[in-house]
Design a protein around this motif. Structure first.
Motif, PDB file in Angstrom:
ATOM      1  N   GLN A 106      48.647   4.360  22.448  1.00  0.00           N
ATOM      2  CA  GLN A 106      49.797   5.229  22.207  1.00  0.00           C
ATOM      3  C   GLN A 106      49.674   5.914  20.853  1.00  0.00           C
ATOM      4  O   GLN A 106      49.489   5.269  19.821  1.00  0.00           O
ATOM      5  N   THR A 107      49.813   7.239  20.860  1.00  0.00           N
ATOM      6  CA  THR A 107      49.601   8.030  19.650  1.00  0.00           C
ATOM      7  C   THR A 107      50.502   7.580  18.501  1.00  0.00           C
ATOM      8  O   THR A 107      50.046   7.446  17.361  1.00  0.00           O
ATOM      9  N   ALA A 108      51.780   7.346  18.772  1.00  0.00           N
ATOM     10  CA  ALA A 108      52.705   6.974  17.694  1.00  0.00           C
ATOM     11  C   ALA A 108      52.290   5.674  17.032  1.00  0.00           C
ATOM     12  O   ALA A 108      52.326   5.546  15.794  1.00  0.00           O
ATOM     13  N   ARG A 109      51.873   4.682  17.827  1.00  0.00           N
ATOM     14  CA  ARG A 109      51.456   3.404  17.248  1.00  0.00           C
ATOM     15  C   ARG A 109      50.165   3.582  16.445  1.00  0.00           C
ATOM     16  O   ARG A 109      49.998   2.989  15.381  1.00  0.00           O
ATOM     17  N   ILE A 110      49.247   4.408  16.947  1.00  0.00           N
ATOM     18  CA  ILE A 110      47.994   4.661  16.227  1.00  0.00           C
ATOM     19  C   ILE A 110      48.295   5.305  14.881  1.00  0.00           C
ATOM     20  O   ILE A 110      47.755   4.908  13.848  1.00  0.00           O
ATOM     21  N   GLN A 111      49.181   6.298  14.877  1.00  0.00           N
ATOM     22  CA  GLN A 111      49.518   6.976  13.627  1.00  0.00           C
ATOM     23  C   GLN A 111      50.191   6.019  12.642  1.00  0.00           C
ATOM     24  O   GLN A 111      49.961   6.115  11.429  1.00  0.00           O
ATOM     25  N   GLU A 112      51.012   5.114  13.135  1.00  0.00           N
ATOM     26  CA  GLU A 112      51.658   4.150  12.247  1.00  0.00           C
ATOM     27  C   GLU A 112      50.624   3.253  11.577  1.00  0.00           C
ATOM     28  O   GLU A 112      50.722   2.954  10.376  1.00  0.00           O
ATOM     29  N   VAL A 113      49.618   2.836  12.336  1.00  0.00           N
ATOM     30  CA  VAL A 113      48.557   2.016  11.749  1.00  0.00           C
ATOM     31  C   VAL A 113      47.702   2.853  10.808  1.00  0.00           C
ATOM     32  O   VAL A 113      47.286   2.385   9.746  1.00  0.00           O
ATOM     33  N   HIS A 114      47.438   4.105  11.169  1.00  0.00           N
ATOM     34  CA  HIS A 114      46.677   4.989  10.271  1.00  0.00           C
ATOM     35  C   HIS A 114      47.341   5.088   8.903  1.00  0.00           C
ATOM     36  O   HIS A 114      46.651   5.084   7.874  1.00  0.00           O
ATOM     37  N   LEU A 115      48.665   5.198   8.882  1.00  0.00           N
ATOM     38  CA  LEU A 115      49.362   5.266   7.600  1.00  0.00           C
ATOM     39  C   LEU A 115      49.142   3.997   6.792  1.00  0.00           C
ATOM     40  O   LEU A 115      48.905   4.059   5.578  1.00  0.00           O
ATOM     41  N   CYS A 116      49.197   2.844   7.453  1.00  0.00           N
ATOM     42  CA  CYS A 116      48.896   1.587   6.748  1.00  0.00           C
ATOM     43  C   CYS A 116      47.483   1.614   6.188  1.00  0.00           C
ATOM     44  O   CYS A 116      47.256   1.250   5.033  1.00  0.00           O
ATOM     45  N   VAL A 117      46.525   2.055   7.001  1.00  0.00           N
ATOM     46  CA  VAL A 117      45.128   2.096   6.575  1.00  0.00           C
ATOM     47  C   VAL A 117      44.966   2.995   5.353  1.00  0.00           C
ATOM     48  O   VAL A 117      44.256   2.650   4.394  1.00  0.00           O
ATOM     49  N   ILE A 118      45.628   4.152   5.354  1.00  0.00           N
ATOM     50  CA  ILE A 118      45.560   5.064   4.213  1.00  0.00           C
ATOM     51  C   ILE A 118      46.040   4.363   2.947  1.00  0.00           C
ATOM     52  O   ILE A 118      45.406   4.448   1.886  1.00  0.00           O
ATOM     53  N   HIS A 119      47.143   3.649   3.029  1.00  0.00           N
ATOM     54  CA  HIS A 119      47.652   2.935   1.858  1.00  0.00           C
ATOM     55  C   HIS A 119      46.713   1.813   1.435  1.00  0.00           C
ATOM     56  O   HIS A 119      46.506   1.587   0.238  1.00  0.00           O
ATOM     57  N   TYR A 120      46.120   1.116   2.393  1.00  0.00           N
ATOM     58  CA  TYR A 120      45.194   0.036   2.038  1.00  0.00           C
ATOM     59  C   TYR A 120      43.946   0.606   1.371  1.00  0.00           C
ATOM     60  O   TYR A 120      43.421   0.023   0.413  1.00  0.00           O
ATOM     61  N   LEU A 121      43.454   1.747   1.871  1.00  0.00           N
ATOM     62  CA  LEU A 121      42.294   2.383   1.235  1.00  0.00           C
ATOM     63  C   LEU A 121      42.622   2.787  -0.197  1.00  0.00           C
ATOM     64  O   LEU A 121      41.808   2.581  -1.107  1.00  0.00           O
ATOM     65  N   CYS A 122      43.815   3.350  -0.415  1.00  0.00           N
ATOM     66  CA  CYS A 122      44.212   3.745  -1.772  1.00  0.00           C
ATOM     67  C   CYS A 122      44.247   2.533  -2.696  1.00  0.00           C
ATOM     68  O   CYS A 122      43.765   2.588  -3.842  1.00  0.00           O
ATOM     69  N   ASP A 123      44.809   1.445  -2.212  1.00  0.00           N
ATOM     70  CA  ASP A 123      44.894   0.225  -3.009  1.00  0.00           C
ATOM     71  C   ASP A 123      43.499  -0.289  -3.361  1.00  0.00           C
ATOM     72  O   ASP A 123      43.222  -0.627  -4.521  1.00  0.00           O
ATOM     73  N   LEU A 124      42.616  -0.346  -2.373  1.00  0.00           N
ATOM     74  CA  LEU A 124      41.268  -0.874  -2.608  1.00  0.00           C
ATOM     75  C   LEU A 124      40.458   0.038  -3.519  1.00  0.00           C
ATOM     76  O   LEU A 124      39.705  -0.438  -4.379  1.00  0.00           O
ATOM     77  N   ILE A 125      40.593   1.341  -3.342  1.00  0.00           N
ATOM     78  CA  ILE A 125      39.894   2.289  -4.225  1.00  0.00           C
ATOM     79  C   ILE A 125      40.352   2.087  -5.667  1.00  0.00           C
ATOM     80  O   ILE A 125      39.526   2.006  -6.592  1.00  0.00           O
ATOM     81  N   ASP A 126      41.656   2.023  -5.884  1.00  0.00           N
ATOM     82  CA  ASP A 126      42.171   1.827  -7.239  1.00  0.00           C
ATOM     83  C   ASP A 126      41.642   0.529  -7.840  1.00  0.00           C
ATOM     84  O   ASP A 126      41.233   0.487  -9.012  1.00  0.00           O
ATOM     85  N   ASN A 127      41.643  -0.548  -7.054  1.00  0.00           N
ATOM     86  CA  ASN A 127      41.171  -1.835  -7.570  1.00  0.00           C
ATOM     87  C   ASN A 127      39.686  -1.802  -7.896  1.00  0.00           C
ATOM     88  O   ASN A 127      39.250  -2.390  -8.896  1.00  0.00           O
ATOM     89  N   GLN A 128      38.899  -1.115  -7.054  1.00  0.00           N
ATOM     90  CA  GLN A 128      37.457  -1.091  -7.292  1.00  0.00           C
ATOM     91  C   GLN A 128      37.095  -0.197  -8.472  1.00  0.00           C
ATOM     92  O   GLN A 128      36.124  -0.469  -9.183  1.00  0.00           O
ATOM     93  N   ILE A 129      37.837   0.868  -8.685  1.00  0.00           N
ATOM     94  CA  ILE A 129      37.503   1.786  -9.763  1.00  0.00           C
ATOM     95  C   ILE A 129      38.142   1.386 -11.084  1.00  0.00           C
ATOM     96  O   ILE A 129      37.515   1.443 -12.149  1.00  0.00           O
ATOM     97  N   PHE A 130      39.395   0.938 -11.028  1.00  0.00           N
ATOM     98  CA  PHE A 130      40.155   0.695 -12.264  1.00  0.00           C
ATOM     99  C   PHE A 130      40.468  -0.784 -12.514  1.00  0.00           C
ATOM    100  O   PHE A 130      41.059  -1.104 -13.538  1.00  0.00           O
ATOM    101  N   GLY A 131      40.042  -1.667 -11.603  1.00  0.00           N
ATOM    102  CA  GLY A 131      40.307  -3.087 -11.766  1.00  0.00           C
ATOM    103  C   GLY A 131      41.645  -3.488 -11.177  1.00  0.00           C
ATOM    104  O   GLY A 131      42.521  -2.651 -10.936  1.00  0.00           O
TER     105      GLY A 131
END
Length: 199
Positions: free
Chosen positions: A170-195
């Motif tokens: 279902q597209t809506a459920r996929i998009q909801e998970v995509h938003l979570c993934v985007i936030h998790y990627l941002c968190d991990l990028i910040d941690n890897q680059i800036f500690g």
């Protein structure tokens, strides 16, 4: 089913989709975050694209990098290819809608950059063409997909690219998970680059 029952059902469906994703996606998210962080640490940039709600997600991700996510830090180089209406409409008018991202990538993408390509179905031909153009430019690709991955999954080079495929139809459920993934990627990028943030 009355409105309150419907809302409870929708919340439950969203929660269930995220629980299922949590069992499958972390290894792919971690690999994608490493690809993105390595590119940024080596002076490269991130290009993002998608259609409809996925275009909004592409812009959301680039804005979190350029501005900030959850901490004060320098901006990180990212370009959402979804935002320049003059460029998008001129390419669609003069050539074909399928080329609205690939032509931008051929102009802006450089060896070592990363394309974040988002398609809930994997069937958007302009996203497939974007991935092919990214490969021609020597770029890495992180693809956020769902369902069976579609043709997009078939053009990825999994020796260097990463697919984060949400296990749902279902597209809506996929998009909801995509938003979570985007936030998790941002968190991990910040941690890897800036500690990691202390406390």
């Amino acid at each position: 089913m009355d409105i309150m029952e419907r809302l409870t059902h929708l919340f439950s469906a969203s929660i269930e989709a995220k629980i299922t994703a949590a069992d499958i996606l972390p290894v792919h998210i971690a690999k994608a975050a490493q690809v993105l962080a390595d590119a940024l640490l080596n002076g490269h940039k991130i290009l993002t694209c998608g259609n409809g709600g996925s275009a909004a997600d592409a812009q959301h991700f680039s804005s979190e990098l350029i501005n900030r996510f959850e901490r004060e830090r320098p901006g990180l180089p990212a370009i959402a290819l979804t935002t320049d209406t003059s460029t998008l409409t001129s390419i669609a008018n003069d050539y074909h809608y399928d080329e609205i991202y690939s032509k931008q990538i051929r102009a802006l993408g450089q060896n070592g950059d990363v394309l974040l390509a988002i398609s809930t179905s994997g069937r958007s031909n302009n996203i497939v063409q974007a991935v092919l153009a990214a490969h021609d430019a020597g770029m890495f690709v992180v693809a956020l997909t769902g369902k069976d991955g579609g043709p997009l999954a078939q053009v990825l080079n999994l020796d260097q690219d990463v697919e984060i495929r949400v296990p749902h139809e279902q597209t809506a459920r996929i998009q909801e998970v995509h938003l979570c993934v985007i936030h998790y990627l941002c968190d991990l990028i910040d941690n890897q680059i800036f500690g990691e943030v202390q406390g």
